[in-house]
Structures are given as C-alpha cells and as structure tokens.
Design a protein around this motif. Structure first.
Motif, PDB file in Angstrom:
ATOM      1  N   ASP A   1      24.195  -1.765  -9.704  1.00  0.00           N
ATOM      2  CA  ASP A   1      23.295  -0.840 -10.374  1.00  0.00           C
ATOM      3  C   ASP A   1      22.033  -0.655  -9.549  1.00  0.00           C
ATOM      4  O   ASP A   1      21.682  -1.471  -8.700  1.00  0.00           O
ATOM      5  CB  ASP A   1      22.913  -1.374 -11.757  1.00  0.00           C
ATOM      6  N   GLY A   2      21.318   0.423  -9.866  1.00  0.00           N
ATOM      7  CA  GLY A   2      20.028   0.658  -9.214  1.00  0.00           C
ATOM      8  C   GLY A   2      20.181   1.386  -7.900  1.00  0.00           C
ATOM      9  O   GLY A   2      21.274   1.769  -7.476  1.00  0.00           O
ATOM     10  N   GLY A   3      19.053   1.587  -7.235  1.00  0.00           N
ATOM     11  CA  GLY A   3      19.048   2.306  -5.974  1.00  0.00           C
ATOM     12  C   GLY A   3      18.338   1.512  -4.900  1.00  0.00           C
ATOM     13  O   GLY A   3      18.079   0.313  -5.028  1.00  0.00           O
ATOM     14  N   GLN A   4      18.002   2.212  -3.809  1.00  0.00           N
ATOM     15  CA  GLN A   4      17.371   1.541  -2.686  1.00  0.00           C
ATOM     16  C   GLN A   4      15.933   1.121  -2.962  1.00  0.00           C
ATOM     17  O   GLN A   4      15.404   0.258  -2.265  1.00  0.00           O
ATOM     18  CB  GLN A   4      17.373   2.453  -1.455  1.00  0.00           C
ATOM     19  N   ALA A   5      15.290   1.743  -3.947  1.00  0.00           N
ATOM     20  CA  ALA A   5      13.876   1.471  -4.168  1.00  0.00           C
ATOM     21  C   ALA A   5      13.614  -0.012  -4.373  1.00  0.00           C
ATOM     22  O   ALA A   5      12.568  -0.533  -3.972  1.00  0.00           O
ATOM     23  CB  ALA A   5      13.368   2.259  -5.382  1.00  0.00           C
ATOM     24  N   GLN A   6      14.564  -0.718  -4.988  1.00  0.00           N
ATOM     25  CA  GLN A   6      14.349  -2.137  -5.241  1.00  0.00           C
ATOM     26  C   GLN A   6      14.376  -2.965  -3.968  1.00  0.00           C
ATOM     27  O   GLN A   6      13.923  -4.105  -3.949  1.00  0.00           O
ATOM     28  CB  GLN A   6      15.416  -2.656  -6.209  1.00  0.00           C
ATOM     29  N   PHE A   7      14.875  -2.414  -2.855  1.00  0.00           N
ATOM     30  CA  PHE A   7      14.964  -3.161  -1.614  1.00  0.00           C
ATOM     31  C   PHE A   7      13.870  -2.790  -0.616  1.00  0.00           C
ATOM     32  O   PHE A   7      13.739  -3.425   0.425  1.00  0.00           O
ATOM     33  CB  PHE A   7      16.338  -2.931  -0.958  1.00  0.00           C
ATOM     34  N   ILE A   8      13.108  -1.761  -0.911  1.00  0.00           N
ATOM     35  CA  ILE A   8      12.071  -1.314   0.012  1.00  0.00           C
ATOM     36  C   ILE A   8      10.913  -2.298  -0.002  1.00  0.00           C
ATOM     37  O   ILE A   8      10.444  -2.709  -1.045  1.00  0.00           O
ATOM     38  CB  ILE A   8      11.571   0.093  -0.363  1.00  0.00           C
ATOM     39  N   GLU A   9      10.469  -2.688   1.192  1.00  0.00           N
ATOM     40  CA  GLU A   9       9.308  -3.557   1.274  1.00  0.00           C
ATOM     41  C   GLU A   9       8.102  -2.787   0.746  1.00  0.00           C
ATOM     42  O   GLU A   9       7.742  -1.736   1.258  1.00  0.00           O
ATOM     43  CB  GLU A   9       9.055  -3.977   2.721  1.00  0.00           C
ATOM     44  N   ALA A  10       7.473  -3.317  -0.285  1.00  0.00           N
ATOM     45  CA  ALA A  10       6.381  -2.581  -0.920  1.00  0.00           C
ATOM     46  C   ALA A  10       5.319  -3.534  -1.449  1.00  0.00           C
ATOM     47  O   ALA A  10       5.205  -3.751  -2.640  1.00  0.00           O
ATOM     48  CB  ALA A  10       6.911  -1.698  -2.045  1.00  0.00           C
ATOM     49  N   PRO A  11       4.548  -4.146  -0.554  1.00  0.00           N
ATOM     50  CA  PRO A  11       3.439  -4.964  -1.031  1.00  0.00           C
ATOM     51  C   PRO A  11       2.373  -4.086  -1.656  1.00  0.00           C
ATOM     52  O   PRO A  11       2.407  -2.862  -1.528  1.00  0.00           O
ATOM     53  CB  PRO A  11       2.914  -5.617   0.262  1.00  0.00           C
ATOM     54  N   ILE A  12       1.436  -4.704  -2.366  1.00  0.00           N
ATOM     55  CA  ILE A  12       0.362  -3.927  -2.956  1.00  0.00           C
ATOM     56  C   ILE A  12      -0.306  -3.101  -1.871  1.00  0.00           C
ATOM     57  O   ILE A  12      -0.737  -3.620  -0.848  1.00  0.00           O
ATOM     58  CB  ILE A  12      -0.683  -4.852  -3.610  1.00  0.00           C
ATOM     59  N   ALA A  13      -0.353  -1.807  -2.089  1.00  0.00           N
ATOM     60  CA  ALA A  13      -0.847  -0.893  -1.061  1.00  0.00           C
ATOM     61  C   ALA A  13      -2.354  -1.004  -0.893  1.00  0.00           C
ATOM     62  O   ALA A  13      -3.080  -1.229  -1.856  1.00  0.00           O
ATOM     63  CB  ALA A  13      -0.475   0.545  -1.430  1.00  0.00           C
ATOM     64  N   PRO A  14      -2.856  -0.855   0.336  1.00  0.00           N
ATOM     65  CA  PRO A  14      -4.303  -0.839   0.520  1.00  0.00           C
ATOM     66  C   PRO A  14      -4.897   0.429  -0.072  1.00  0.00           C
ATOM     67  O   PRO A  14      -4.193   1.415  -0.300  1.00  0.00           O
ATOM     68  CB  PRO A  14      -4.455  -0.847   2.048  1.00  0.00           C
ATOM     69  N   THR A  15      -6.181   0.374  -0.331  1.00  0.00           N
ATOM     70  CA  THR A  15      -6.864   1.554  -0.846  1.00  0.00           C
ATOM     71  C   THR A  15      -6.729   2.684   0.163  1.00  0.00           C
ATOM     72  O   THR A  15      -7.010   2.495   1.343  1.00  0.00           O
ATOM     73  CB  THR A  15      -8.350   1.253  -1.083  1.00  0.00           C
ATOM     74  N   PRO A  16      -6.271   3.863  -0.233  1.00  0.00           N
ATOM     75  CA  PRO A  16      -6.088   4.952   0.723  1.00  0.00           C
ATOM     76  C   PRO A  16      -7.415   5.448   1.280  1.00  0.00           C
ATOM     77  O   PRO A  16      -8.483   5.149   0.749  1.00  0.00           O
ATOM     78  CB  PRO A  16      -5.405   6.035  -0.119  1.00  0.00           C
ATOM     79  N   ALA A  17      -7.296   6.196   2.359  1.00  0.00           N
ATOM     80  CA  ALA A  17      -8.497   6.755   2.982  1.00  0.00           C
ATOM     81  C   ALA A  17      -9.002   7.912   2.122  1.00  0.00           C
ATOM     82  O   ALA A  17      -8.712   9.071   2.371  1.00  0.00           O
ATOM     83  CB  ALA A  17      -8.179   7.228   4.403  1.00  0.00           C
ATOM     84  N   ALA A  18      -9.732   7.568   1.083  1.00  0.00           N
ATOM     85  CA  ALA A  18     -10.271   8.562   0.153  1.00  0.00           C
ATOM     86  C   ALA A  18     -11.783   8.383   0.129  1.00  0.00           C
ATOM     87  O   ALA A  18     -12.318   7.588  -0.652  1.00  0.00           O
ATOM     88  CB  ALA A  18      -9.682   8.369  -1.234  1.00  0.00           C
ATOM     89  N   PRO A  19     -12.486   9.068   1.001  1.00  0.00           N
ATOM     90  CA  PRO A  19     -13.914   8.790   1.179  1.00  0.00           C
ATOM     91  C   PRO A  19     -14.748   8.899  -0.090  1.00  0.00           C
ATOM     92  O   PRO A  19     -15.610   8.058  -0.350  1.00  0.00           O
ATOM     93  CB  PRO A  19     -14.347   9.825   2.238  1.00  0.00           C
ATOM     94  N   THR A  20     -14.473   9.886  -0.907  1.00  0.00           N
ATOM     95  CA  THR A  20     -15.284  10.068  -2.115  1.00  0.00           C
ATOM     96  C   THR A  20     -14.925   9.046  -3.183  1.00  0.00           C
ATOM     97  O   THR A  20     -15.803   8.521  -3.881  1.00  0.00           O
ATOM     98  CB  THR A  20     -15.082  11.486  -2.675  1.00  0.00           C
ATOM     99  N   LEU A  21     -13.640   8.739  -3.294  1.00  0.00           N
ATOM    100  CA  LEU A  21     -13.162   7.924  -4.407  1.00  0.00           C
ATOM    101  C   LEU A  21     -12.908   6.469  -4.035  1.00  0.00           C
ATOM    102  O   LEU A  21     -12.472   5.690  -4.875  1.00  0.00           O
ATOM    103  CB  LEU A  21     -11.867   8.526  -4.959  1.00  0.00           C
ATOM    104  N   LYS A  22     -13.161   6.088  -2.800  1.00  0.00           N
ATOM    105  CA  LYS A  22     -12.825   4.735  -2.363  1.00  0.00           C
ATOM    106  C   LYS A  22     -13.420   3.654  -3.267  1.00  0.00           C
ATOM    107  O   LYS A  22     -12.725   2.693  -3.620  1.00  0.00           O
ATOM    108  CB  LYS A  22     -13.255   4.519  -0.917  1.00  0.00           C
TER     109      LYS A  22
END
Length: 328
Positions: A194-215
C-alpha cells in the motif's frame, strides 16, 4: 498469454533491477506449478556489458528475441541522458506497436521516454528522478508518488524494489491473484504494498525558505507547529492585513499558508514517528494536528500511508535486552 520475455541490458546495467526481472521471469519454477517463460537477456549488439558493481555480464542474445517477446523490459540505467542505441529505441517502438508489454524499472523509464513511448502516457520513475523525467519529456504524465503505473501495455516501476511490485502486478494480471501471491510468498516479499513513494522520500524538517518579508514569521511557525494558528494570527505577526499577508505568502513560498503549515506538520509527524515512542495521539498533538483522526487524514493524503503503517516501516528498532539479532 505471457510466454516470451526479453530484457534489454544497456551498458552499464544495474544489477539489482536486472535481478528483479530475472527472479520473476527468468527463474524456472515449472516443477512447482509456476508458468515457464522463454527468457533472454539482450544487448543492442549481443556483446557483454559492464556493471558498476565489480563484474560484467554476457548476454544470451542480441535484440532478435525482442521481436517476438510478449514482454520487453528495461532495467535501470546509470547515465540518464546518455545516448541510447537507435536499434534499441526502434525495437521498443515496434514491440509497443504490436501490443507487447513494455516495462521499465526505476530510471529505465528514461529509455521508454527516449523512444517516444511515454508521450501522453501516465508513468513513474524513482522519486529522485521524477522531476527530471518531467522536465526532459514534458509530454509524459509523470506520477511521482506511484510505486508503479500501468497505462495500456506500458508499465513503469519506481526505484529498485518497486520493480518487484510492477512485475507482480503483471503476473497477477496475466496469471491471477492466487499465483501472484504464491510467487510473492516464494520470494518472501509482500504480494501488494500500500501507499506510494512519498513515504520513502527523504524529508527532514525543511529549513525556512528564502522569504525575505516573512522569514521572521516562518521562523516562529517552525518553532510552534504544535499551536493552532490562523491566517489572521500570522498576518498580525507580520503587521499586514490578512489578504495582503496571503498574497505575500504565496508570492514568497509558492503556496498557501494552510498548505505550507500542513506540510511542515506532516514532516514533523514523520520525524516523531521515526524517532520517538510517542503514541499516535501524542504525535498528533505535538505536530499540531490536534487529534489522531486529523493526523491520519493529512498524513494519508500526503504520504500515502497511515501513521501506524509508516512507523512500522521506518521506526528504528534496537534489540531488547537479551534479544539477539539474527541474519538470514
């Protein structure tokens, strides 16, 4: 009826993906009640090919068996974008045109695409290469979260072990569920995952994106994912009107506040499921979903598995005191 199978090995061939095809279709189990196949490993000129695993491979034939094969399969390729011999591409097109199954494993999908077979067709490949496949072949309908995809007589499997899933699917379709399950049991693999590839993708907590106004706001959010928040709350922190904040958020992150927060919470839940013994309810609270039902809903939509199944697959388990580790 599936009787003749030809595998085309390109230099250098990926041993595991080739081995999957050999195990399912090239191993004689007729005495145990399994169907038998004429099985050939082919190269474009009948000459040996190398691997990147310390050995070479001598094929049984050139492309001649491809011409009457009921299934033509392509293992993974190591050099994506490298030129493919024209006689291989032509043989694949002829096989597809006469209705033979054409199957790829992992990055072998790029060979099918180079032959033009994936134009307008649904397909998949390893999650690591899915974006590249879509970029190089924009007419292909890449389903990046699928373990395998069948579109007519074309089958594409995702990375490595997903090739087993694709092959068992074809066996199930051609010979019935009972035989496919019997074969899976013989190979000591699940008859269906069951399920798809998403469960196997390496996905650590993402860093804050380069969003200058909202950082600053995004940084605060990353530290308080367990708290209930609204667009109005976040807009206040950013000193903006809610509608202005929503427009700015999409402009700087490429998505909506709700979608971004949900994705970060799912990532956090994945980490907690992998690294802690917290109950599913506690994981839901810690990651900001509030309750297990909400966690299951969002986790299933984005990962393609339940939190419990995900933990069972990926949770690191150390032997308990007195328990020995046994290698089979």
């Amino acid at each position: 009826m599936l009787r003749n199978v030809a595998v085309i090995a390109l230099d250098p061939v990926a041993p595991f993906e080739l081995g999957v095809l050999c195990e399912v279709f090239g191993t004689d189990r007729v005495v145990d009640g399994f169907p038998g196949y004429r099985f050939d490993v082919c190269t474009h000129d009948g000459r040996p090919v190398g691997t990147r695993s310390g050995f070479g491979l001598t094929p049984s034939a050139d492309l001649t068996p491809v011409e009457d094969a009921d299934l033509v399969a392509i293992p993974a390729v190591h050099r994506i974008g490298a030129p493919i011999p024209e006689n291989v591409l032509a043989a694949l097109r002829r096989a597809a045109d006469r209705g033979a199954y054409v199957l790829s494993v992992c990055s072998g999908a790029f060979v099918l695409a180079a032959a033009g077979l994936l134009d307008g067709r649904e397909c998949t490949t390893h999650w690591k290469y899915a974006d590249r496949l879509a970029e190089m072949y924009p007419l292909a309908k890449v389903r990046c979260n699928s373990l395998y995809v069948q579109d007519g007589n074309l089958l594409t499997g995702a990375g490595t072990a997903a090739g087993i899933d694709a092959c068992l699917h074809l066996v199930r379709q051609e010979h019935g569920s009972a035989l496919a399950t019997k074969l899976a049991r013989r190979m000591v693999v699940p008859p269906h995952r069951d399920g798809g590839q998403a469960q196997f993708i390496e996905a650590p907590i993402a860093p804050t994106p380069a969003a200058p106004t909202l950082k600053p706001v995004l940084g605060w959010l990353m530290e308080h994912l367990d708290r209930p928040v609204s667009v109005e709350d976040l807009a206040g922190r950013a000193h903006m009107a809610p509608r202005t904040f929503a427009r700015r958020f999409r402009a700087e992150t490429g998505t909506t506040p709700h979608d971004w927060i949900t994705n970060q919470r799912v990532l956090l839940a994945r980490r907690l499921l992998e690294e802690t013994d917290l109950s599913i309810e506690a994981v839901a609270n810690r990651s900001g979903f509030g309750d297990a039902a909400t966690l299951r809903h969002h986790f299933g939509r984005r990962i393609g598995a339940t939190p419990h199944a995900y933990r069972s697959t990926f949770r690191d388990r150390l032997p308990t005191p007195g328990q020995e580790s046994v290698t089979v």
